[in-house]
Design a protein around this motif. Structure first.
Motif, PDB file in Angstrom:
ATOM      1  N   SER A   1       0.287  11.827   2.400  1.00 44.95           N
ATOM      2  CA  SER A   1       1.289  11.669   0.942  1.00 44.95           C
ATOM      3  C   SER A   1       2.484  11.362   1.232  1.00 44.95           C
ATOM      4  O   SER A   1       2.841  11.150   0.350  1.00 44.95           O
ATOM      5  CB  SER A   1       1.663  12.859   0.490  1.00 44.95           C
ATOM      6  N   SER A   2       3.449  11.471   2.323  1.00 50.01           N
ATOM      7  CA  SER A   2       4.070  11.235   3.418  1.00 50.01           C
ATOM      8  C   SER A   2       4.137   9.593   3.356  1.00 50.01           C
ATOM      9  O   SER A   2       5.397   9.151   4.171  1.00 50.01           O
ATOM     10  CB  SER A   2       4.994  11.930   4.043  1.00 50.01           C
ATOM     11  N   LEU A   3       2.478   8.912   3.379  1.00 51.17           N
ATOM     12  CA  LEU A   3       2.669   7.211   3.764  1.00 51.17           C
ATOM     13  C   LEU A   3       2.516   6.883   2.817  1.00 51.17           C
ATOM     14  O   LEU A   3       1.933   6.578   1.918  1.00 51.17           O
ATOM     15  CB  LEU A   3       2.036   7.316   4.663  1.00 51.17           C
ATOM     16  N   ASN A   4       3.664   5.649   2.929  1.00 50.73           N
ATOM     17  CA  ASN A   4       3.596   4.749   1.341  1.00 50.73           C
ATOM     18  C   ASN A   4       2.605   2.900   1.935  1.00 50.73           C
ATOM     19  O   ASN A   4       3.627   2.840   3.183  1.00 50.73           O
ATOM     20  CB  ASN A   4       5.073   4.135   0.886  1.00 50.73           C
ATOM     21  N   LEU A   5       1.566   2.576   2.302  1.00 48.90           N
ATOM     22  CA  LEU A   5       1.503   2.246   2.861  1.00 48.90           C
ATOM     23  C   LEU A   5       1.271   0.239   1.911  1.00 48.90           C
ATOM     24  O   LEU A   5       0.755  -0.251   2.435  1.00 48.90           O
ATOM     25  CB  LEU A   5      -0.800   2.372   3.253  1.00 48.90           C
ATOM     26  N   THR A   6       2.109   0.796   0.463  1.00 47.56           N
ATOM     27  CA  THR A   6       1.696  -0.744  -0.125  1.00 47.56           C
ATOM     28  C   THR A   6       2.967  -1.053  -0.301  1.00 47.56           C
ATOM     29  O   THR A   6       3.596  -0.681  -0.315  1.00 47.56           O
ATOM     30  CB  THR A   6       0.648  -0.699  -1.604  1.00 47.56           C
ATOM     31  N   THR A   7       3.300  -2.196  -0.354  1.00 45.48           N
ATOM     32  CA  THR A   7       4.312  -2.532  -1.084  1.00 45.48           C
ATOM     33  C   THR A   7       4.721  -2.528  -2.794  1.00 45.48           C
ATOM     34  O   THR A   7       3.228  -2.885  -3.171  1.00 45.48           O
ATOM     35  CB  THR A   7       4.773  -4.264  -1.306  1.00 45.48           C
ATOM     36  N   ALA A   8       4.999  -3.512  -3.252  1.00 45.37           N
ATOM     37  CA  ALA A   8       5.581  -3.230  -4.847  1.00 45.37           C
ATOM     38  C   ALA A   8       4.406  -3.664  -5.262  1.00 45.37           C
ATOM     39  O   ALA A   8       4.471  -3.632  -6.736  1.00 45.37           O
ATOM     40  CB  ALA A   8       7.134  -3.347  -5.538  1.00 45.37           C
ATOM     41  N   GLU A   9       4.803  -5.287  -4.608  1.00 46.63           N
ATOM     42  CA  GLU A   9       3.477  -6.494  -5.893  1.00 46.63           C
ATOM     43  C   GLU A   9       2.803  -5.702  -5.145  1.00 46.63           C
ATOM     44  O   GLU A   9       2.024  -6.105  -6.156  1.00 46.63           O
ATOM     45  CB  GLU A   9       4.171  -8.060  -4.065  1.00 46.63           C
ATOM     46  N   GLU A  10       1.512  -5.354  -4.377  1.00 43.33           N
ATOM     47  CA  GLU A  10       0.629  -4.646  -3.718  1.00 43.33           C
ATOM     48  C   GLU A  10       0.459  -3.618  -5.031  1.00 43.33           C
ATOM     49  O   GLU A  10      -0.577  -3.704  -5.905  1.00 43.33           O
ATOM     50  CB  GLU A  10       0.379  -4.496  -2.702  1.00 43.33           C
ATOM     51  N   LYS A  11       1.257  -2.968  -5.177  1.00 42.80           N
ATOM     52  CA  LYS A  11       1.155  -1.926  -6.122  1.00 42.80           C
ATOM     53  C   LYS A  11       0.935  -2.432  -7.629  1.00 42.80           C
ATOM     54  O   LYS A  11       0.227  -2.247  -8.451  1.00 42.80           O
ATOM     55  CB  LYS A  11       2.010  -1.038  -6.411  1.00 42.80           C
ATOM     56  N   ALA A  12       1.501  -3.485  -7.759  1.00 40.13           N
ATOM     57  CA  ALA A  12       1.418  -4.238  -9.111  1.00 40.13           C
ATOM     58  C   ALA A  12       0.020  -5.007  -9.251  1.00 40.13           C
ATOM     59  O   ALA A  12      -0.808  -4.616 -10.325  1.00 40.13           O
ATOM     60  CB  ALA A  12       2.584  -5.074  -9.631  1.00 40.13           C
ATOM     61  N   SER A  13      -1.006  -5.554  -8.280  1.00 42.31           N
ATOM     62  CA  SER A  13      -1.758  -6.362  -8.167  1.00 42.31           C
ATOM     63  C   SER A  13      -3.147  -4.556  -8.274  1.00 42.31           C
ATOM     64  O   SER A  13      -4.002  -5.485  -9.359  1.00 42.31           O
ATOM     65  CB  SER A  13      -1.564  -6.820  -6.782  1.00 42.31           C
ATOM     66  N   ILE A  14      -2.803  -3.975  -7.884  1.00 42.04           N
ATOM     67  CA  ILE A  14      -3.363  -2.898  -7.832  1.00 42.04           C
ATOM     68  C   ILE A  14      -3.729  -2.179  -9.543  1.00 42.04           C
ATOM     69  O   ILE A  14      -4.867  -2.518  -9.055  1.00 42.04           O
ATOM     70  CB  ILE A  14      -3.117  -1.662  -6.972  1.00 42.04           C
ATOM     71  N   LYS A  15      -2.905  -2.178 -10.272  1.00 38.90           N
ATOM     72  CA  LYS A  15      -3.145  -1.722 -11.054  1.00 38.90           C
ATOM     73  C   LYS A  15      -3.041  -2.824 -11.655  1.00 38.90           C
ATOM     74  O   LYS A  15      -3.900  -2.156 -12.820  1.00 38.90           O
ATOM     75  CB  LYS A  15      -1.274  -1.727 -11.656  1.00 38.90           C
ATOM     76  N   GLU A  16      -3.206  -4.211 -12.068  1.00 40.51           N
ATOM     77  CA  GLU A  16      -3.616  -4.829 -12.316  1.00 40.51           C
ATOM     78  C   GLU A  16      -4.825  -5.244 -12.482  1.00 40.51           C
ATOM     79  O   GLU A  16      -5.827  -4.887 -13.584  1.00 40.51           O
ATOM     80  CB  GLU A  16      -3.177  -6.448 -12.272  1.00 40.51           C
TER      81      GLU A  16
END
Length: 823
Positions: free
Chosen positions: A154-169
């Motif tokens: 839970s303490s690790l953030n493995l994605t960028t903001a752009e990747e998060k947006a793509s995942i959500k899409e």
């Protein structure tokens, strides 16, 4: 046709079978070369970084392995000193008995606490990140663990903001295929926050659409870490740079064992992307002793060969009997099976082995004295007479009727010339395959042969060292002291019923014991050893079941063989070599050698006899026994007439492939189904769909549903017992109580609510089953309902057929029957 496999060592044999079937050349394209080499690491508990144990050239790194061994020994020392260990369990999270992929057991990683488990996982992935080894697949052997492990990161953030947006899409587009109310289901929405962190979960307990979303995101490189069970390695082409195993052992339903070579190859093969990665990286998380043999077996061992599990079923027999030449068609199918092909192909090898055995025996006989030959001949004669007696004693109908094969019974096991000694009966069942046949036993005809090849007995036996690495050999005892050899251990071994040579009067109490736990299994082994010391160790025979008094055998031939056996036993006990065996000393080496030579001769003679029998036997003749016995059951239950021509029940049963065709047909014809409406019908039929154990669904909680189904459930149980009794009467090995209890109400309440149009979240709250389990079960139930419709139509019952169809239609709604994203 194109067949693909990375773990099939007998591909040429399979190709030869295909060629023989189609009379057309089959080409095998085979290579041992792996384009992307693999590096195999071990990560010890509380470790800071993984240690390379096997390099890309498949060489073991001795220095690192020695360091790993010291680390693990230190851990064991800490445990012994009270510094930790706790109960055995998987990494992270508590498992329940309903976790089919996890099998409800730990996986070889003792845990002090969930916090320590999380610390290990976090430390490992900090190393993985520093070495840029993402994407990674983490294989666990439990669905519960797959859902708990992501919390450790839970303490690790493995994605960028752009990747998060793509995942959500991708997620939003995917769930548009669902109905609006299904898009808000907890089983759908709870995965999104995890996915946005670049972490995926994949196991059979997830809803199909959720698994497909995870697969798409991982394939697109948007997920960096995927926690999965081993089923993810089967059939899906989803490579990663790194593969992590949370344990190097798994529970296979019988005992905890090292991962098999084929299983390891299949999962580790996901590491290393061709054309992208110079190496694939495999990391095993370890917190208990891992021997060199474990590594060699798992990482460097050969995969298990593909062996046919072909068997005859009632469904198959009934559909073959529909043809005018049913019996001939059955023999044709058997003759064309891979099982029959493998047996036939083995004959030349058996002949070669027989010749070598005969030569070895001839040389040994030439080197022995007359006394030794006499002793060997006496031993051989005894086994021949004993085998003749066993033809009577091992008749399944007699064994099941008298209760001889009860759990806990101490028996003696012999495989050809190999003496396994005493073992304890754990369970009796049918062989999962068609290696053996059986004959029906005619009432009053006690002398008719009834071969035991169709039955398997799970026995607790003493194994020689190396059993965990696949060495299946009986433990030996010192001739002088009688002590078991160093390193001997007890394990459960399924043995054919025909290998049981003695039934003792001794019965160990197995009630309340969980023999999946190693310490409980070892306690049984200790009791077995104490029995040996009490009887055989003192030169006294363990008391045996009396075939005449206890089993009711009174045929003249059996009694004659019994007298003959008594006579041979007396001659053996009077022989000088037997006396030496009882009174041997360490200084009498010459007599020891003579005794061993005599016993070796007897063993070689037994091996010759066994090989000759196998060469002369045909699989076709064994299957004829199988066909005869099953056909007798069908006749008894009125599926066929005396000429084995299908009757109405038989025509109906021909449609049932998803459930127990015998029981389903009985319920159709005795009127149980006709009394129910289509919702109740769905609920009752759900009892035919097997699912994992459920602590919360051992009874129906809703009173209205319970009252409505009480009578039909009682009728189902009563009919199941009648069907079980009918099979038992035809010498089919079946525990009628277990058979009756196998039809559980686990899904009844869930199915009734879903058939009534219930919301999936509301339905899921009624059970502790995984969402994916419920979905698969309801889809399979839909198949069964349509098969039942066809069965009803086949016997002209249009009203009942319509009821089954309405039941199927009532379940086809919501997320359970949502379309696949791949269509």
């Amino acid at each position: 046709m194109v067949f693909l496999s990375a773990t099939l060592p007998n591909a040429f044999q399979f190709a030869q079978w295909i060629t023989s079937l189609h009379n057309h050349p089959t080409h095998v394209v085979y290579t041992d070369h792996r384009p992307t080499p693999l590096l195999h690491y071990a990560f010890p508990r509380r470790g800071k970084k993984p240690l390379l144990v096997v390099d890309a050239d498949r060489n073991i790194h001795e220095g690192n392995f020695a360091l790993l061994t010291r680390e693990l020994q230190k851990l064991e020392g800490d445990k012994a000193a009270g510094g930790g260990g706790g109960e055995r369990g998987g990494r992270g999270g508590v498992r329940d008995a309903g976790d089919r992929e996890g099998r409800g057991r730990g996986r070889g990683r003792g845990r002090d606490s969930a916090g320590e488990a999380g610390e290990d996982m976090l430390n490992l992935f900090k190393h993985v990140l520093s070495k840029k080894l993402l994407p990674a697949i983490v294989f666990s052997f439990s669905r519960r663990e797959c859902e708990e492990h992501p919390k450790c990161l839970s303490s690790l953030n493995l994605t960028t903001a752009e990747e998060k947006a793509s995942i959500k899409e991708v997620y939003t587009c995917a769930i548009q295929s669902l109905l609006p109310e299904d898009r808000e289901l907890a089983a759908v929405t709870k995965i999104l926050p995890v996915l946005e962190r670049g972490i995926g979960i994949h196991h059979s307990g997830l809803l199909p659409i959720v698994k497909e979303i995870v697969e798409i995101l991982f394939g697109e490189g948007l997920l960096k870490v995927l926690f999965a069970t081993e089923t993810f390695a089967m059939g899906l082409n989803m490579p990663a740079r790194c593969v992590v195993f949370t344990a190097f052992k798994k529970f296979d339903g019988v005992e905890e064992r090292v991962i098999a070579p084929g299983e390891y190859t299949q999962m580790s093969g996901r590491a290393g992307r061709r054309g992208k990665d110079p190496f694939g990286t495999c990391i095993m998380m370890v917190d208990q002793k891992m021997g060199r043999d474990d590594v060699e077996s798992m990482v460097l061992g050969a995969p298990q060969a593909l062996d046919s599990e072909f068997r005859l079923t009632y469904y198959q027999i009934l559909n073959l009997l529909k043809r005018a030449s049913g019996a001939m068609d059955t023999e044709y199918v058997i003759g064309k099976s891979f099982h029959h092909f493998q047996h036939t192909e083995s004959v030349p090898l058996w002949k070669e082995e027989l010749l070598k055995t005969q030569v070895a025996r001839k040389k040994l006989v030439e080197a022995t004295s007359g006394a030794e030959n006499d002793f060997a001949n006496l031993k051989t004669q005894r086994r021949e007479v004993e085998d003749s007696q066993l033809l009577e004693m091992l008749k399944p109908q007699r064994l099941f009727r008298t209760g001889i094969l009860k759990p806990g019974r101490v028996v003696k096991v012999r495989e050809g010339s190999t003496e396994w000694g005493y073992g304890v009966v754990l369970h009796v069942g049918r062989i999962d395959g068609a290696d053996g046949g059986k004959q029906s036993v005619e009432t009053g005809n006690e002398t008719r042969d009834d071969p035991p090849e169709a039955f398997v007995v799970d026995c607790i036996l003493f194994f020689a060292p190396g059993a965990e690495q696949g060495v299946v050999q009986p433990a030996s005892r010192d001739l002088t002291s009688g002590a078991l050899e160093t390193g001997a251990a007890v394990h459960v071994l399924p043995v054919n019923l025909k290998l049981l040579t003695q039934f003792t009067q001794c019965v160990l109490d197995l009630s309340g014991k969980n023999l999946t736990q190693r310490n409980e299994l070892e306690a049984i082994g200790k009791a077995m050893d104490e029995l040996w010391n009490q009887f055989d160790g003192q030169g006294v025979d363990m008391p045996l079941i009396d075939p005449v008094l206890d089993m009711g055998i009174a045929s003249a031939s059996f009694l004659a063989n019994r007298e003959r056996l008594t006579e041979i036993d007396a001659r053996i006990k009077a022989h000088p070599l037997f006396k030496h065996k009882k009174q041997s000393s360490k200084n009498d080496k010459a007599s020891d050698k003579a005794l061993r030579r005599a016993e070796n001769i007897a063993s070689l003679i037994d091996t010759e006899s066994s090989l000759t029998t196998k060469i002369n036997a045909t699989e076709l003749s064994k299957f004829r026994h199988e066909l005869t016995s099953r056909a007798e059951v069908l006749r008894k239950l009125d599926h066929v007439d005396d000429d084995f021509v299908l009757k109405s029940k038989g025509r109906a049963a021909c449609w049932i492939d998803t459930a127990d065709e015998l029981l389903v047909t009985e319920l159709m014809f005795n009127g149980v189904f006709r009394k129910l409406d289509h919702h109740q019908l769905c609920a009752l039929c759900s009892m035919f769909i097997p699912v994992e154990k459920s602590k919360e669904n051992e009874d129906i909680h809703e009173r209205a549903i319970r009252d409505a189904l009480a009578e039909p459930i009682s009728a189902l149980k009563k009919t199941a017992r009648a069907v079980g009794d009918a099979q038992l009467a035809c010498a089919i090995p079946i525990d009628v109580d277990d058979y009756e209890e196998s039809f559980k109400v686990t899904l009844c309440e869930v199915t009734y609510m879903w058939s009534k149009g219930g919301n999936f979240d509301d339905v899921h709250k009624k059970t502790d089953l995984f969402e994916g389990t419920i979905t698969r079960a309801l889809r399979r139930l839909d198949e069964l309902m349509m098969e039942l419709r066809g069965a009803a139509n086949a016997v002209g019952d249009a009203e009942l057929a319509g009821k089954f169809e309405r039941g199927a239609e009532s379940m086809r709604h919501g997320i359970v029957f949502a379309n696949s994203l791949y269509l």
